[in-house]
Scaffold this active site. Structure first.
Site: not given
Length: 581
Positions: A164, A334
């Site tokens: 994240g 990611d």
């Protein structure tokens, strides 16, 4: 050079380079004469041009609106409002505000093009206190709700779980006069629920590199996020830059960066891994409806078509990276955009001497992300995307998706060949083109010739000089290649191939080649020199590089004076860049 000497070794080497390594430059150059320096994801249609000219740039923020309303209305938000590190479930974003810097903030650099051509703001706005407050995270526009994105990812080949936005805040989406939506994100703006053990800050060193790197890539014609501004503070940020226990104090900095979307492969992986399949479907449908207009959102095959487009564009993107000798440095899932744009600039590097084993990231002990392995890593990441989509595909669609993935190496190879043909000024097709490219790259590898300048100088040297093997002193990179005992053989093959360019002239070929072989790229030593001055609040070289890199294909007096097209200084080999920033 006897042909039997080269074919077995070099053709094998080329195939390894394509499928195991990667060394490329493609699609926006399928025909050299049609090559465009404008990335295809920015709308520059003439239909908008008149309207663009009629509408004045805004002199202030009155009437200028950011909003995250569409995202928050469509996607679930973390129901916990407190800002502490935690595992987040059943949501795409967490609401979290940037943490203001405590000390004075200085504006290091601004992209005039981003401000005026994308964000509709007059450049004079960058001189205001309001602008400084916005780009440093001190103030958020009232109608926007700042968000941090939840995603996961495979890092260095292993599943890392929840990752994240650990130091980034999406402060809003701006719809400009063209109708294009751009997501504005602050990087280095403080902790979020996804910060893990981090402090949520970025330092000046990495922020200068991100600002210059993303802007440089844009002007090279490579799809990328953009950088609008860079600010630095006197806040103390402590970093163990090379993970050796040597913790040093650095200065906190924030980049305002923009992209059409920040969703990445890891955005889907975390949902599939957690079994949140309805949310996975919801997010995918949003991404497709917003960013893949050619796909019908009601088509039962939409996820399959989406996957096919991502596979194709990823092969294209990595080929383009290779065309300019760019190594991303951290090709984790990611860090791989679903829109196939370059995002998350960290320990990247532009290769100096040609070396398929070039690793810009000193943290990469296994050399997983060496430049010659990027195409292979692309395949790995696309396979992880396939696995994330699997729960939403039926048996037939899974079989077709597998076939699409198997076609990735061929797409990459096609891009590789076409791009390097364009770099060499070749028109049409010849069965020996792959051999000719591989031959040159092998000579460059053996002689450690400079990647950027070898191709650039081939663009500038005359055919007579090449034929006579009379390499002028200013063509220093070509002089290095010419030391190879088989250089004369390659030149003979190359000149013979150029004769097949029907109706072509030296001047036309040189013009085409100069238009796609940059003279200036952001070499590590150039960025390092700018950073060292910026640490003393001298931002002159950051701004000089920003100016030079806006015109990478044009010879510039100021750049020549700075030595940006000369042989890299000896100390450049000692520069180390890591994941720590």
């Amino acid at each position: 050079m006897p042909r039997h000497y080269v074919v077995p070794s070099l053709i094998t080497w080329l195939m390894l380079l394509v499928c195991q390594s990667g060394c490329c430059l493609l699609d926006s150059i399928t025909a050299a004469s049609n090559f465009s320096l404008v990335p295809n994801y920015i709308n520059t249609s003439n239909l908008h041009q008149d309207y663009c000219e009629r509408k004045r740039k805004l002199p202030n923020f009155v009437g200028w609106r950011l909003s995250t309303e569409k995202l928050t209305a469509t996607l679930p938000i973390d129901n916990i409002q407190e800002n502490y590190v935690r595992e987040v479930q059943n949501s795409i974003f967490s609401v979290v505000y940037p943490t203001p810097l405590k000390s004075r903030v200085l504006l290091v650099a601004v992209s005039k093009e981003v401000l005026e051509d994308i964000l509709d703001l007059d450049f004079s706005v960058s001189e205001t206190e309001e602008f400084l407050h916005l780009v440093s995270g001190t103030k958020i526009l009232l109608e926007s709700l700042p968000l941090a994105h939840r995603y996961g990812g495979h890092q260095f080949g292993s599943w890392a779980g929840q990752l994240g936005d650990g130091r980034a805040h999406l402060i809003g989406v701006y719809t400009n006069r063209f109708g294009d939506r751009w997501e504005l994100q602050l990087k280095g703006s403080g902790r979020t629920p996804y910060s893990r053990n981090g402090d949520g800050r970025a330092v000046l060193h990495s922020s200068v590199r991100e600002f210059l790197g993303s802007e440089a890539m844009h002007f090279l014609g490579i799809p990328t996020s953009r950088a609008a501004s860079l600010v630095v503070s006197d806040d103390d940020v402590w970093r163990d830059r090379f993970y050796n226990g040597n913790i040093k104090k650095e200065r906190g900095a924030i980049v305002l960066r923009i992209a059409k979307s920040w969703f990445r492969v890891g955005s889907l992986e975390i949902l599939a891994f957690s079994g949140e399949l309805e949310l996975l479907r919801t997010l995918l449908d949003l991404v497709i409806s917003e960013h893949f207009p050619s796909i019908n959102v009601n088509d039962s095959n939409r996820y399959l078509i989406f996957f096919s487009e991502v596979v194709s564009e990823t092969a294209h993107l990595i080929a383009l990276w290779m065309s300019v000798g760019f190594a991303h440095g951290v090709c984790n899932t990611d860090n791989f955009s679903l829109l196939s744009i370059t995002i998350d600039y960290g320990p990247f590097g532009f290769m100096d001497s040609y070396d398929p084993d070039f690793v810009p990231n000193t943290s990469d002990d296994e050399r997983r992300y060496k430049i010659g392995n990027q195409a292979n890593v692309g395949m790995f990441n696309l396979n992880k995307l396939f696995q994330a989509l699997n729960p939403l595909l039926d048996i037939r669609q899974k079989q077709l998706a597998s076939q699409i993935l198997e076609g990735y190496p061929e797409q990459y190879y096609k891009h590789f060949t076409e791009l390097f043909k364009a770099k060499l000024g070749l028109l049409g097709d010849s069965e020996d083109d792959g051999y000719l490219i591989a031959f040159l790259l092998k000579l460059m590898e053996d002689t450690k010739a400079d990647f950027t300048m070898t191709f650039r100088q081939l663009s500038e040297i005359s055919q007579d000089q090449l034929k006579e093997l009379s390499i002028p002193q200013e063509f220093w990179a070509l002089q290095d290649v010419a030391k190879h005992k088989f250089f004369a053989n390659w030149v003979a093959m190359y000149l013979l191939r150029l004769k097949r360019n029907t109706g072509d002239s030296y001047s036309e070929r040189s013009r085409r080649m100069i238009g796609i072989n940059p003279r200036y790229v952001l070499r590590n030593w150039m960025a390092e020199s700018a950073v060292q001055k910026a640490e003393r609040n001298d931002f002159s070289e950051v701004r000089l590089l920003q100016q030079v890199l806006q015109h990478p294909f044009q010879m510039q007096t100021v750049a020549e004076r700075a030595g940006y097209a000369q042989r890299p200084p000896a100390w450049a080999k000692e520069i180390k860049v890591s994941c720590s920033s």
